[in-house]
Each structure stands twice: as C-alpha cells, then as structure tokens.
Design a protein around this motif. Structure first.
Motif, short mmCIF file in Angstrom:
data_model
loop_
_atom_site.label_atom_id
_atom_site.label_comp_id
_atom_site.label_asym_id
_atom_site.label_seq_id
_atom_site.Cartn_x
_atom_site.Cartn_y
_atom_site.Cartn_z
N UNK A 139 -1.50 -6.35 0.74
CA UNK A 139 -1.13 -6.37 2.17
C UNK A 139 0.33 -6.75 2.33
N UNK A 140 0.74 -7.82 1.62
CA UNK A 140 2.14 -8.25 1.74
C UNK A 140 3.08 -7.15 1.24
N UNK A 141 2.63 -6.50 0.13
CA UNK A 141 3.47 -5.43 -0.39
C UNK A 141 3.55 -4.28 0.61
N UNK A 142 2.36 -3.94 1.23
CA UNK A 142 2.37 -2.87 2.24
C UNK A 142 3.23 -3.23 3.43
N UNK A 143 3.10 -4.51 3.85
CA UNK A 143 3.91 -4.94 5.01
C UNK A 143 5.40 -4.86 4.65
N UNK A 144 5.69 -5.33 3.45
CA UNK A 144 7.09 -5.30 3.05
C UNK A 144 7.58 -3.86 2.91
N UNK A 145 6.72 -3.03 2.34
CA UNK A 145 7.09 -1.62 2.20
C UNK A 145 7.30 -0.98 3.57
N UNK A 146 6.39 -1.30 4.52
CA UNK A 146 6.54 -0.76 5.87
C UNK A 146 7.82 -1.26 6.51
N UNK A 147 8.09 -2.57 6.30
CA UNK A 147 9.33 -3.12 6.86
C UNK A 147 10.56 -2.42 6.26
#
Length: 379
Positions: A139-147
């Motif tokens: 999730x954090x990686x996805x959030x960071x990737x989205x950011x």
C-alpha cells in the motif's frame, strides 16, 4: 558432575501441565570453608548419592518456579527461566559446598498439545502480521508510486501547458500576420476586380448596343417573313382547307339524308312484316278456334261414343309413354303368391286398365263389349 533434572506434569500458573527437562553442571567447591562444608554434608557417601541430593534440590526449585510462570514465559524465554532457577537454587546447593556452573533448559513439552497449538497460533499471528506488513508495504509503495506519478503528471502538465501557451502565442502572432497579409492581398485583389468589372461593363454595354441594333434588324426581317408566310398559308392551306371542308360538309349532309331514308325504309319494312305476322297468327288462331269449335260440336253430337273413340285413339300413345322406361329392362319376372300361370296374371293386369283409364280421363271402358268380355272372364 552433569545432572539432568526432570519435572513431569507440573502445572504452571495457568494450570497447564508441562514436562521440563534441564541440564546442570555442578562441582564441589575448592575453598577451604566451603570444602569443609561439603565434607560435612557428603562424608561417607559416594558420587551417586551426591548427585541424587543435588538433583532433588534442583528439581524441587525447578518445580516451584514452574508454578509461578506462564507457559509463554517458560517456552518463549528459556534463558531467563534457567537463570531464575540457577539463582534460586544456587544458595541452597552452595550451603552444601556445591557450585552450579551452568543450568539450561533442554526440553519443554506437554501431553495436551498446548505448546503445538500455541505454536500454530503464533505461526498464524506471524503470518498474519507478515501479510499485513506486506500489504501495508505494498500500500505504501502504491501510494508512493501514485504520488510520484502525480508529481510526474503535474510536471508534465505544467510543461505541456507552457508548450501550449507558447504554441498558442505563436499561432496568434502568426494569424495576426496572416490576417494583415490577407487584408492587403484582398484589398489589392478587390481593386483589381473592380477595375476589371468596370472594363467588362463598358465592353458589355457596347456589345448590348450592337445586339440591340442587330435585333431590330432581325425583327424587321422576321416581321416581313411572317407576312409572307401568312399570305403563303392563305393561298396554299386555308383556301384549299375551306374548299375541302365545304366538300366534306356536303358529303356528310348527303350521307345523313341517305341514312335517314334507309332507316325510314327499314322501319316501314319491319312494320309491314309485323302486320303480316300478326295477320297470320290471327288467322291461325281463328282456324284453331274454329277447329276446336267444330270438334266440340262433333263430340257433343256423337256423345259418349265419340269421346270413347278419342280415348281409344290416345291409348297407344299413353301406353307408349308409360312403357318407355321399361324399354331399358332386359327381363321382367312376375311373382305371385298364388299358384297361377302367366296368362292369368296378364289377364288380371288387363282387368285393372279400365279403372286406371277412368281415373285419368273420366271415360268408362267397361261399356265396350270386348272389355266387358275380358273383365267378365276375369271375374
């Protein structure tokens, strides 16, 4: 000396029965005072007796400590558990001149699968925590990737916006220049077209004037030609047509008179024929009436005999009409309930004829002698 203290089915603080096995390394102390104490305690005893005393002391302390701890504390922190046993048991065995060099927990198990269940629960919890950790990491990686993507898109959007602004400014400037050039070009083209239109208008006006003159001359020629054609038509068409119409009219009137005369003659013919036919019919009717009158007078004069003669004359024809259907019959079989021959049967049939004739004509044939003879014979 190596000792293996063992406590079986000892209940912990939670009431779970555990079996614990430990390994202890002990020795006789060498200090004079402590060595004297050891001599005092174990003088006259062999090594096995010394082991049993120390072993029982260690097992007693191990059992008492197990009763104060939970299964999780014993199983998960064996070093702390062993340290606690060593610390509690050391003073007691020290007063016997014995030193505990080391003490470790060798094995811990139970007979109710509590530890295995605890391991499964712990394993499931560890797996759950691992899955949660992986999910949170993803999730954090996805959030960071989205950011990061958002930041990239923001930068790209700003760059595209600046490019579009620059392109729009360029296109606007280019359109302004093109508009100015087109205006000048249109003005020059318009001036040229206006001048050309003026020249064309002058040329066309002169052409129209020439056409008017030519048209006037052509009209004069056509008017003269029309007059000539009218005279020619009058001479070649109208006059002959009037003559032909007059001739046809005369012929039609003659034909009309002819048809009228023919119709009158035909009507007279039909009338004469009708009168003749009526005369003939009247004459035939009068003759027939006269014949009937004379016949009636004759019948009246001759009376019954004449009527009988007429009936007898008509009987063959009546018999022929009656027997006509029988002409198609190949054979007739006469059946009689009585024992008689064909002659008597025919005689009986003939005897019935006068009654039938009387019913039809009103004439009594029994008055004829021959008939009376036949009927009398039958009777």
């Amino acid at each position: 000396m190596t000792l293996q203290p063992r406590c079986e089915d000892v209940e912990t603080a939670e009431g779970v029965a555990l079996t614990v096995t430990g390994v202890a390394q002990v020795k006789i102390m060498t200090e004079k005072e402590l060595l004297a104490v050891a001599c005092e305690q174990f003088l006259g005893k062999n090594v096995q007796d010394v082991k049993n005393v120390v072993l029982q002391t260690l097992e007693g302390h191990l059992r008492s400590i197990l009763g104060t701890l939970t299964v999780e504390q014993i199983y998960q922190d064996r070093d702390q558990f062993a340290k606690l046993v060593r610390e509690v048991a050391a003073p007691d065995v020290g007063r016997m001149g014995i030193e505990i060099l080391s003490f470790t927990i060798k094995d811990v198990y139970d007979k109710v699968d509590y530890l295995s269940s605890l391991g499964k629960t712990q394993t499931a919890a560890v797996r759950r925590d691992a899955d949660i950790g992986v999910a949170e990491a993803e999730r954090d990686a996805g959030i960071r990737e989205a950011e990061c993507k958002k930041e990239m898109l923001d930068v790209k959007f700003m760059a595209d916006t600046k490019i579009a602004d620059s392109r729009r400014a360029f296109e606007l400037q280019k359109a302004a220049f093109s508009e100015e050039v087109n205006i000048k070009t249109a003005e020059a083209q318009l001036a040229y077209e206006l001048q050309s239109a003026r020249e064309q208008q002058k040329i066309r006006q002169e052409e129209i004037e020439i056409e008017v003159v030519q048209r006037k001359k052509q009209i004069d020629v056509e008017e003269k030609e029309i007059i000539r054609m009218e005279k020619e038509l009058i001479a070649t068409v109208k006059r002959p047509a009037e003559a032909e119409a007059y001739r046809i009219q005369q012929i039609a009137e003659g034909e009309k008179v002819k048809q009228v005369l023919i119709a009158q003659a035909e009507a007279e013919k039909i009338r004469k024929i009708g009168e003749a036919e009526a005369f003939v019919i009247e004459a035939i009717g009068m003759a027939e009436a006269e014949r009937m009158k004379l016949k009636a007078e004759a019948l009246q004069q001759y009376g019954d005999a004449a009527q009988l003669a007429l009936v007898l004359d008509a009987l063959p024809e009546i018999a022929a009409k009656v027997a006509a259907p029988l002409s198609k019959v190949d054979e007739i079989v006469i059946l009689s309930g009585e024992s008689s021959n064909t002659t008597s049967e025919v005689t009986r049939l003939l005897a019935e004829i006068p009654a039938s004739v009387r019913a039809v004509t009103g004439v009594d044939l029994t008055k004829i002698p021959l008939i009376q003879k036949v009927t009398g014979a039958q009777a």
